[in-house]
Motif scaffolding. Structure first.
Motif, PDB file in Angstrom:
ATOM      1  N   LEU A  35      33.336 130.154  37.880  1.00  0.00           N
ATOM      2  CA  LEU A  35      34.127 130.351  39.085  1.00  0.00           C
ATOM      3  C   LEU A  35      35.592 130.194  38.718  1.00  0.00           C
ATOM      4  CD1 LEU A  35      34.300 130.576  42.253  1.00  0.00           C
ATOM      5  CD2 LEU A  35      34.250 128.057  42.261  1.00  0.00           C
ATOM      6  N   VAL A  36      36.426 131.082  39.222  1.00  0.00           N
ATOM      7  CA  VAL A  36      37.871 130.958  39.047  1.00  0.00           C
ATOM      8  C   VAL A  36      38.447 130.539  40.394  1.00  0.00           C
ATOM      9  CG1 VAL A  36      40.023 132.128  38.462  1.00  0.00           C
ATOM     10  CG2 VAL A  36      37.917 132.715  37.242  1.00  0.00           C
ATOM     11  N   VAL A  37      39.021 129.343  40.424  1.00  0.00           N
ATOM     12  CA  VAL A  37      39.647 128.776  41.619  1.00  0.00           C
ATOM     13  C   VAL A  37      41.145 128.821  41.401  1.00  0.00           C
ATOM     14  CG1 VAL A  37      39.951 126.650  42.961  1.00  0.00           C
ATOM     15  CG2 VAL A  37      37.707 127.219  41.996  1.00  0.00           C
ATOM     16  N   TYR A  38      41.903 129.178  42.444  1.00  0.00           N
ATOM     17  CA  TYR A  38      43.349 129.207  42.252  1.00  0.00           C
ATOM     18  C   TYR A  38      44.092 128.956  43.555  1.00  0.00           C
ATOM     19  CZ  TYR A  38      43.642 133.757  44.516  1.00  0.00           C
ATOM     20  OH  TYR A  38      43.583 134.765  45.445  1.00  0.00           O
ATOM     21  N   GLY A  57      33.824 138.238  34.380  1.00  0.00           N
ATOM     22  CA  GLY A  57      32.844 138.521  35.421  1.00  0.00           C
ATOM     23  C   GLY A  57      32.551 137.329  36.320  1.00  0.00           C
ATOM     24  N   ALA A  58      33.570 136.541  36.623  1.00  0.00           N
ATOM     25  CA  ALA A  58      33.396 135.329  37.422  1.00  0.00           C
ATOM     26  C   ALA A  58      33.680 135.573  38.897  1.00  0.00           C
ATOM     27  CB  ALA A  58      34.330 134.229  36.903  1.00  0.00           C
ATOM     28  N   ASP A  59      33.141 134.704  39.741  1.00  0.00           N
ATOM     29  CA  ASP A  59      33.489 134.699  41.152  1.00  0.00           C
ATOM     30  C   ASP A  59      34.871 134.075  41.307  1.00  0.00           C
ATOM     31  OD1 ASP A  59      31.010 135.757  41.816  1.00  0.00           O
ATOM     32  OD2 ASP A  59      30.112 133.784  42.171  1.00  0.00           O
ATOM     33  N   VAL A  60      35.485 134.296  42.473  1.00  0.00           N
ATOM     34  CA  VAL A  60      36.841 133.805  42.728  1.00  0.00           C
ATOM     35  C   VAL A  60      36.880 133.044  44.048  1.00  0.00           C
ATOM     36  CG1 VAL A  60      39.253 134.492  43.099  1.00  0.00           C
ATOM     37  CG2 VAL A  60      37.847 135.754  41.474  1.00  0.00           C
ATOM     38  N   PHE A  61      37.623 131.939  44.058  1.00  0.00           N
ATOM     39  CA  PHE A  61      37.855 131.162  45.275  1.00  0.00           C
ATOM     40  C   PHE A  61      39.336 130.845  45.365  1.00  0.00           C
ATOM     41  CE2 PHE A  61      38.419 127.084  47.461  1.00  0.00           C
ATOM     42  CZ  PHE A  61      37.783 127.342  48.673  1.00  0.00           C
ATOM     43  N   GLU A  62      39.962 131.221  46.479  1.00  0.00           N
ATOM     44  CA  GLU A  62      41.388 130.939  46.675  1.00  0.00           C
ATOM     45  C   GLU A  62      41.562 129.662  47.488  1.00  0.00           C
ATOM     46  OE1 GLU A  62      45.524 132.902  48.409  1.00  0.00           O
ATOM     47  OE2 GLU A  62      43.612 133.922  48.785  1.00  0.00           O
ATOM     48  N   ILE A  63      42.398 128.770  46.996  1.00  0.00           N
ATOM     49  CA  ILE A  63      42.785 127.563  47.723  1.00  0.00           C
ATOM     50  C   ILE A  63      43.869 127.973  48.712  1.00  0.00           C
ATOM     51  CG2 ILE A  63      43.861 125.290  47.528  1.00  0.00           C
ATOM     52  CD1 ILE A  63      42.733 125.182  44.630  1.00  0.00           C
ATOM     53  N   VAL A  64      43.585 127.827  50.002  1.00  0.00           N
ATOM     54  CA  VAL A  64      44.511 128.284  51.038  1.00  0.00           C
ATOM     55  C   VAL A  64      44.920 127.105  51.920  1.00  0.00           C
ATOM     56  CG1 VAL A  64      44.838 129.850  52.987  1.00  0.00           C
ATOM     57  CG2 VAL A  64      43.415 130.560  51.052  1.00  0.00           C
ATOM     58  N   VAL A 114      34.353 126.001  35.698  1.00  0.00           N
ATOM     59  CA  VAL A 114      35.352 126.259  36.739  1.00  0.00           C
ATOM     60  C   VAL A 114      36.726 126.353  36.088  1.00  0.00           C
ATOM     61  CG1 VAL A 114      36.402 125.427  38.874  1.00  0.00           C
ATOM     62  CG2 VAL A 114      33.981 124.963  38.427  1.00  0.00           C
ATOM     63  N   PHE A 115      37.365 127.494  36.251  1.00  0.00           N
ATOM     64  CA  PHE A 115      38.766 127.662  35.860  1.00  0.00           C
ATOM     65  C   PHE A 115      39.586 127.304  37.098  1.00  0.00           C
ATOM     66  CE2 PHE A 115      36.493 130.324  32.962  1.00  0.00           C
ATOM     67  CZ  PHE A 115      37.260 130.422  31.809  1.00  0.00           C
ATOM     68  N   ILE A 116      40.601 126.459  36.930  1.00  0.00           N
ATOM     69  CA  ILE A 116      41.447 126.083  38.073  1.00  0.00           C
ATOM     70  C   ILE A 116      42.887 126.464  37.754  1.00  0.00           C
ATOM     71  CG2 ILE A 116      42.359 124.211  39.477  1.00  0.00           C
ATOM     72  CD1 ILE A 116      39.782 122.775  39.225  1.00  0.00           C
ATOM     73  N   GLY A 117      43.452 127.348  38.599  1.00  0.00           N
ATOM     74  CA  GLY A 117      44.801 127.847  38.369  1.00  0.00           C
ATOM     75  C   GLY A 117      45.776 127.426  39.450  1.00  0.00           C
ATOM     76  N   TYR A 118      47.028 127.269  39.038  1.00  0.00           N
ATOM     77  CA  TYR A 118      48.065 126.783  39.945  1.00  0.00           C
ATOM     78  C   TYR A 118      49.449 127.024  39.355  1.00  0.00           C
ATOM     79  CZ  TYR A 118      47.206 123.103  36.520  1.00  0.00           C
ATOM     80  OH  TYR A 118      46.983 122.419  35.343  1.00  0.00           O
ATOM     81  N   PRO A 119      50.461 127.095  40.230  1.00  0.00           N
ATOM     82  CA  PRO A 119      51.834 127.079  39.723  1.00  0.00           C
ATOM     83  C   PRO A 119      52.221 125.636  39.384  1.00  0.00           C
ATOM     84  CG  PRO A 119      51.827 127.344  42.113  1.00  0.00           C
ATOM     85  CD  PRO A 119      50.397 127.330  41.665  1.00  0.00           C
ATOM     86  N   ILE A 120      53.174 125.492  38.498  1.00  0.00           N
ATOM     87  CA  ILE A 120      53.695 124.166  38.147  1.00  0.00           C
ATOM     88  C   ILE A 120      54.854 123.833  39.090  1.00  0.00           C
ATOM     89  CG2 ILE A 120      55.000 122.882  36.398  1.00  0.00           C
ATOM     90  CD1 ILE A 120      52.120 123.037  35.633  1.00  0.00           C
ATOM     91  N   THR A 142      32.199 122.140  33.383  1.00  0.00           N
ATOM     92  CA  THR A 142      33.292 122.308  32.424  1.00  0.00           C
ATOM     93  C   THR A 142      34.455 122.878  33.215  1.00  0.00           C
ATOM     94  OG1 THR A 142      31.761 122.740  30.609  1.00  0.00           O
ATOM     95  CG2 THR A 142      34.041 123.507  30.339  1.00  0.00           C
ATOM     96  N   VAL A 143      35.623 122.253  33.079  1.00  0.00           N
ATOM     97  CA  VAL A 143      36.781 122.665  33.871  1.00  0.00           C
ATOM     98  C   VAL A 143      37.914 123.066  32.932  1.00  0.00           C
ATOM     99  CG1 VAL A 143      38.344 122.038  35.742  1.00  0.00           C
ATOM    100  CG2 VAL A 143      36.095 120.945  35.599  1.00  0.00           C
ATOM    101  N   ILE A 144      38.466 124.250  33.180  1.00  0.00           N
ATOM    102  CA  ILE A 144      39.542 124.777  32.338  1.00  0.00           C
ATOM    103  C   ILE A 144      40.741 125.070  33.230  1.00  0.00           C
ATOM    104  CG2 ILE A 144      40.226 126.574  30.715  1.00  0.00           C
ATOM    105  CD1 ILE A 144      37.105 127.023  30.330  1.00  0.00           C
ATOM    106  N   PRO A 145      41.789 124.225  33.155  1.00  0.00           N
ATOM    107  CA  PRO A 145      42.970 124.485  33.968  1.00  0.00           C
ATOM    108  C   PRO A 145      43.842 125.580  33.362  1.00  0.00           C
ATOM    109  CG  PRO A 145      43.243 122.436  32.750  1.00  0.00           C
ATOM    110  CD  PRO A 145      41.886 122.984  32.411  1.00  0.00           C
ATOM    111  N   PHE A 146      44.542 126.310  34.226  1.00  0.00           N
ATOM    112  CA  PHE A 146      45.559 127.254  33.766  1.00  0.00           C
ATOM    113  C   PHE A 146      46.672 127.256  34.794  1.00  0.00           C
ATOM    114  CE2 PHE A 146      42.757 129.807  36.386  1.00  0.00           C
ATOM    115  CZ  PHE A 146      43.583 130.690  37.068  1.00  0.00           C
ATOM    116  N   CYS A 147      47.876 127.528  34.338  1.00  0.00           N
ATOM    117  CA  CYS A 147      49.010 127.515  35.256  1.00  0.00           C
ATOM    118  C   CYS A 147      49.931 128.689  34.974  1.00  0.00           C
ATOM    119  CB  CYS A 147      49.786 126.203  35.148  1.00  0.00           C
ATOM    120  SG  CYS A 147      50.754 126.048  33.630  1.00  0.00           S
ATOM    121  N   THR A 148      50.794 128.952  35.935  1.00  0.00           N
ATOM    122  CA  THR A 148      51.861 129.922  35.741  1.00  0.00           C
ATOM    123  C   THR A 148      53.179 129.220  35.996  1.00  0.00           C
ATOM    124  OG1 THR A 148      51.681 130.643  38.051  1.00  0.00           O
ATOM    125  CG2 THR A 148      50.468 131.919  36.406  1.00  0.00           C
TER     126      THR A 148
END
Length: 194
Positions: A35-38, A57-64, A114-120, A142-148
């Motif tokens: 799952l890609v969460v962002y 090929g992952a599902d996506v969930f947006e944090i709103v 779970v990939f977790i993405g966010y701005p810094i 397993t959690v993999i953070p990523f940021c922009t």
């Protein structure tokens, strides 16, 4: 001529590094149930999340956030803006909780990675991500953070989120530039055996 020389030197360096094969901490990560969460304030993180999800090929969930951030809210140079006042409150030791429209993705328990993405923001993950992390159980994931970010690095943002979560196998993450491209994301995934 200088541009051509710089281009040739960059190409030679890239080809030289391509021959190196250092083991990656992400090799062997199971992507079958990913799952890609962002959270994305301006669209950059959303783009990176879309590229990751498309590539694996992952599902996506947006944090709103229930109360979305406006462009005025995001003006970090204005001491009266929402992000500035929230940041100041955090520095003062106050708890800043950003209410979300949905805290837990559908079928949360079915995801192994779970990939977790966010701005810094001020060297940290944007705080709506804190609410998401605190609201979910990461046990066995397993959690993999990523940021922009335009200029800041990933820093300790992933480690701070791991501390908030208190569970899960949190891996080393990745920082992408504000103008992230599909090529940037695919290169990172390839480099890490994903």
């Amino acid at each position: 001529m200088k541009r051509l020389t710089a281009l040739l030197m960059s190409l030679a360096l890239a080809l030289g590094l391509a021959g190196c094969s250092a083991p990656s901490s992400l090799e062997g990560v199971d992507l079958d149930n990913a799952l890609v969460v962002y959270f994305s304030a301006t669209g950059n993180t959303e783009e990176a999340a879309g590229y990751i999800a498309g590539a694996i090929g992952a599902d996506v969930f947006e944090i709103v956030p229930a109360d979305p951030y406006t462009s005025e809210d995001l003006t970090w140079t204005d001491p009266e803006s929402r992000v500035s006042t929230e940041h100041d409150a955090r520095v003062a030791g106050e708890t800043v909780t950003v209410e979300l429209t949905q805290t837990t993705p559908d079928n949360w328990d079915s995801y192994d990675t779970v990939f977790i993405g966010y701005p810094i923001w001020w060297g940290e993950a944007a705080w709506p991500v804190d609410t998401f992390v605190q609201s979910n159980d990461f046990t066995g994931k397993t959690v993999i953070p990523f940021c922009t970010s335009a200029s800041s690095g990933l820093g300790e943002s992933g480690q701070l989120l791991a501390e908030l979560a208190g569970a899960g196998d949190w891996m080393e993450g990745q920082r992408f530039p504000s103008g992230v491209t599909q090529r940037d994301v695919e290169a990172w995934l390839d480099q890490n055996g994903l």
